[in-house]
Motif scaffolding. Structure first.
Motif: not given
Length: 215
Positions: A151-170
């Motif tokens: 959960e911590e790392l998914y949130d981190r990925a979203v924080e860093l890749g805010g314009d990438d739909p893949e991180v939100y999908t994951a």
């Protein structure tokens, strides 16, 4: 080739290969162009021939690894990445560990993948400042059942890749599977839809639904 003229480039390289039958580099070039043209089986044969011509060439082994990945031979791809990395004159870059780690996850060898992703984060001078490293680490922890870390790392990925739909999908898939509040899932789904509708470029090629491999 660099201007996107793939078919003329293919013709030039085929002619060069006919003249320089022992040139491993030409075979690698042929593999790259055929891969771009989605001629994956032919590209794999080119990379294999490049390795036969020069077993010391890391580029040839990397080509074999990529082509085996595209052909869903995960174990073979892992082995080829290892062979390529062992032939580097210095330690392999972070991207090599990321790509081998992706193959390891797909091959159900998640413990190995986690080590590769962790090494990638150490080698990247920005550490977890790259969203694809954070995302792949999240997937590995998720598969291992380490939900808090995932959960911590998914949130981190979203924080860093805010314009990438893949991180939100994951993250949406993870939250849905872990029983998170539906509002959180729907917010990520809405963000994905908006980003896809407003995307200037198509998403990069991926091996899995959540795994990101570096080109």
């Amino acid at each position: 080739y660099h201007q996107g003229h793939l078919h003329p480039a293919l013709g030039v390289l085929e002619a060069a290969a006919a003249l320089e039958t022992n040139n491993s580099g030409v075979r690698v070039g042929l593999g790259v162009v055929r891969e771009k043209l989605s001629l994956l089986n032919q590209a794999h044969r080119d990379y294999d021939e490049a390795v036969r011509l020069d077993p010391r060439a890391s580029a040839a082994h990397f080509g074999v690894a990529k082509s085996k990945g595209y052909l869903h031979d995960w174990t073979g791809a892992m082995q080829a990445y290892s062979a390529a990395m062992s032939r580097e004159t210095k330690e392999a870059p972070a991207t090599s560990f990321i790509n081998r780690g992706v193959m390891a996850v797909l091959d159900d060898n998640v413990e190995h993948a986690l080590l590769d992703f962790q090494r990638a984060s150490q080698l990247d001078h920005r550490g977890l400042a790259t969203p694809h490293i954070a995302l792949n680490l999240a997937v590995a922890h998720d598969v291992l059942g380490q939900t808090s870390k995932a959960e911590e790392l998914y949130d981190r990925a979203v924080e860093l890749g805010g314009d990438d739909p893949e991180v939100y999908t994951a993250r949406a898939r993870f939250n849905r599977a872990s029983g998170a509040h539906l509002d959180n899932v729907m917010k990520d789904v809405a963000t994905v839809n908006w980003l896809q509708e407003n995307a200037d470029e198509p998403p990069p090629r991926r091996f899995g639904r959540r795994l990101r491999v570096d080109e």
